[in-house]
Design an enzyme around this catalytic site. Structure first.
Site, mmCIF file in Angstrom:
data_model
loop_
_atom_site.group_PDB
_atom_site.id
_atom_site.type_symbol
_atom_site.label_atom_id
_atom_site.label_comp_id
_atom_site.label_asym_id
_atom_site.label_seq_id
_atom_site.Cartn_x
_atom_site.Cartn_y
_atom_site.Cartn_z
ATOM 1 N N HIS A 66 -15.903 -51.489 42.857
ATOM 2 C CA HIS A 66 -15.741 -52.890 42.437
ATOM 3 C C HIS A 66 -16.104 -53.050 40.966
ATOM 4 O O HIS A 66 -15.430 -53.778 40.217
ATOM 5 C CB HIS A 66 -16.626 -53.768 43.322
ATOM 6 C CG HIS A 66 -16.644 -55.204 42.950
ATOM 7 N ND1 HIS A 66 -17.735 -55.814 42.372
ATOM 8 C CD2 HIS A 66 -15.703 -56.164 43.064
ATOM 9 C CE1 HIS A 66 -17.463 -57.086 42.157
ATOM 10 N NE2 HIS A 66 -16.237 -57.331 42.571
ATOM 11 N N GLU A 69 -13.283 -51.843 38.775
ATOM 12 C CA GLU A 69 -12.197 -52.833 38.732
ATOM 13 C C GLU A 69 -12.462 -53.872 37.651
ATOM 14 O O GLU A 69 -11.573 -54.227 36.875
ATOM 15 C CB GLU A 69 -12.056 -53.509 40.096
ATOM 16 C CG GLU A 69 -11.004 -54.614 40.139
ATOM 17 C CD GLU A 69 -11.350 -55.718 41.111
ATOM 18 O OE1 GLU A 69 -11.163 -56.908 40.759
ATOM 19 O OE2 GLU A 69 -11.816 -55.403 42.229
ATOM 20 N N HIS A 70 -13.708 -54.357 37.595
ATOM 21 C CA HIS A 70 -14.080 -55.340 36.570
ATOM 22 C C HIS A 70 -13.897 -54.771 35.170
ATOM 23 O O HIS A 70 -13.323 -55.413 34.283
ATOM 24 C CB HIS A 70 -15.538 -55.762 36.758
ATOM 25 C CG HIS A 70 -15.733 -56.853 37.756
ATOM 26 N ND1 HIS A 70 -16.430 -57.995 37.478
ATOM 27 C CD2 HIS A 70 -15.309 -56.980 39.035
ATOM 28 C CE1 HIS A 70 -16.438 -58.772 38.547
ATOM 29 N NE2 HIS A 70 -15.773 -58.170 39.507
ATOM 30 N N GLU A 142 -22.648 -62.763 41.344
ATOM 31 C CA GLU A 142 -21.600 -62.884 42.359
ATOM 32 C C GLU A 142 -22.121 -62.455 43.730
ATOM 33 O O GLU A 142 -21.875 -63.117 44.742
ATOM 34 C CB GLU A 142 -20.413 -62.013 41.943
ATOM 35 C CG GLU A 142 -19.236 -62.030 42.881
ATOM 36 C CD GLU A 142 -18.122 -61.093 42.424
ATOM 37 O OE1 GLU A 142 -17.437 -60.519 43.294
ATOM 38 O OE2 GLU A 142 -17.932 -60.936 41.195
#
Length: 426
Positions: A66, A69-70, A142
């Site tokens: 993840h 991806e950022h 988040e």
């Protein structure tokens, strides 16, 4: 270029491969006005532990897929999303348990610019220690946000209670602690291993001539160099049959108590097709019993045995299997007794032909609508590669299911391994 034509569904797609190993699929939809393109790697949150061909284990902090991806949306040339917008394309990405996908949609007939941009920015990781440190705070915020949401917290705690080692117990984004352990070097190493073109796939669903699309992709790749591909596979510690925690209570600011019963099912030694068939059969059994298809369903609500928030989910994967029931505003002991009673009933009562006919038609209709959704075609195709059963084969499996298949799907399953999770206020 290999042409694949399914005459039953009137669908045609083409397969090819670049010299560097990048696999290409072009699903030709000449009647469409939109192109959808995805660039994907079978690297998701489950893959933070891997093993190479020499038996060496590779481990990264949880949530690194993840995080990558950022970071890939960063560019020295400016905001990648804004650049796509100026081309008339919408771009986005997501990370799941098994994959990371970057994709764009456009109604422009000239797809060369956004297609090249997609390939270029995903194949060009440029990060600094400062940017990595800054991103940690954003991702941690988040993760904390999701932990403060009762519904997502309930599901997360259910997975954590069921599994001791399997990475399903981890949030896709990792934990705040694991995120702060990620370094620039971790990201670069992880990227080099899992974003090699030989490990990736480009899927384009488009009205554009397939030969032209494949030429664009091969031309783009011909100007790039990559090291030799060294394949790795996912590594798991052997998961015990027993649940990790039988009971768990979480205190949160909720109006109604939320409860979940999670059943840890055995992973059966069967083919991919058999697993998919069993999964659909169990879905049909549950839908027939735990929805308004069952004449008793409304009476369960009227007598407060369940509420309008009642939900269930079945998931049979290659390396885990589970069944979940959740509700809110219901007492745990009463809900547990109700579910246990219903599970005994569905074991004894066979699915009838009329109900199966209705369930099959509904599911087939939903499956066929995928062929009218450009983005759904690409994502489904990539996921089917990982499950080992194509969308066409899945449709055939659904079509051929019998009542006996549905009854037999419950064989080899007991519901002894269960976790109880409760979220309530003080």
């Amino acid at each position: 270029m290999i042409k694949n034509e399914n005459k039953n569904f009137k669908e045609t797609y083409y397969e090819d491969c670049c010299d560097n190993g990048l696999k290409i699929v072009v699903w030709h939809k000449p009647e469409f006005a939109t192109t959808s393109c995805l660039f994907a790697t079978p690297y998701g949150s489950f893959d933070f532990e891997q093993i190479d061909q020499d038996g060496h284990k590779i481990k990264f902090p949880e949530g690194i897929a993840h995080f990558l991806e950022h970071k890939l949306f960063e560019s020295d040339e400016g905001d990648v999303m804004s650049t796509f917008s100026t081309m008339g394309a919408n771009v986005n990405a997501f990370t799941s348990f098994n994959e990371t996908v970057y994709y764009f949609d456009t109604s422009d007939e000239d797809i060369a610019e956004p297609l090249n941009l997609l390939l270029d920015f995903v194949q060009d990781l440029r990060i600094t220690t400062e940017s990595v440190e800054k991103e940690k705070g954003i991702i941690a915020q988040e993760l904390n946000m999701y932990l403060e949401m009762p519904d997502s917290r309930l599901l997360f705690e259910t997975f954590r209670s069921l599994y001791k080692y399997h990475p399903l117990k981890n949030d896709i984004g990792g934990t705040v602690e694991s995120v702060y352990q990620i370094t620039k070097e971790n990201l670069e190493d992880c990227y080099a291993i899992n974003y090699h073109p030989a490990n990736m796939m480009v899927i384009v669903v488009t009205p554009v001539d397939p030969e032209k699309v494949i030429h664009l992709i091969k031309e783009n790749q011909s100007h790039k160099t990559f090291p030799k591909f060294k394949p790795v596979t996912r590594y798991f510690e052997e998961e015990p049959k027993e649940v990790f925690e039988k009971t768990k209570t979480i205190i949160m600011d909720v109006t109604n108590q939320k409860i979940c019963l999670g059943y840890k099912l055995p992973v059966l030694d069967e083919t991919d097709a058999s697993r998919v068939k069993r999964d659909w059969a169990l879905r049909f059994i549950l839908e027939n019993h735990f929805t308004t298809m069952n004449p008793e369903y409304q009476s369960w609500i009227d007598t407060h045995q369940i509420s309008h928030y009642f939900e269930y989910e079945i998931d049979l994967s290659k390396d885990y299997a589970l069944l979940i029931f959740s509700d809110e505003g219901i007492q745990l002991d009463a809900f547990k007794a109700f579910i246990e009673k219903q599970l005994e009933i569905i074991k004894k009562n066979a699915l009838n032909e009329d109900a199966l006919y209705q369930l099959k038609n509904r599911s087939l209709g939903e499956s066929l609508t995928i062929f009218n959704q450009p983005d759904a075609i690409g994502i489904q195709y990539f996921r089917n590669i990982q499950t080992g059963v194509s969308l066409f084969d899945t449709i055939e499996i659904i079509s051929s299911l019998t009542c006996e298949d549905c009854t037999n799907a419950l064989n080899n399953y007991s519901f002894d391994e269960m976790s109880e999770i409760v979220i309530k206020s003080k």
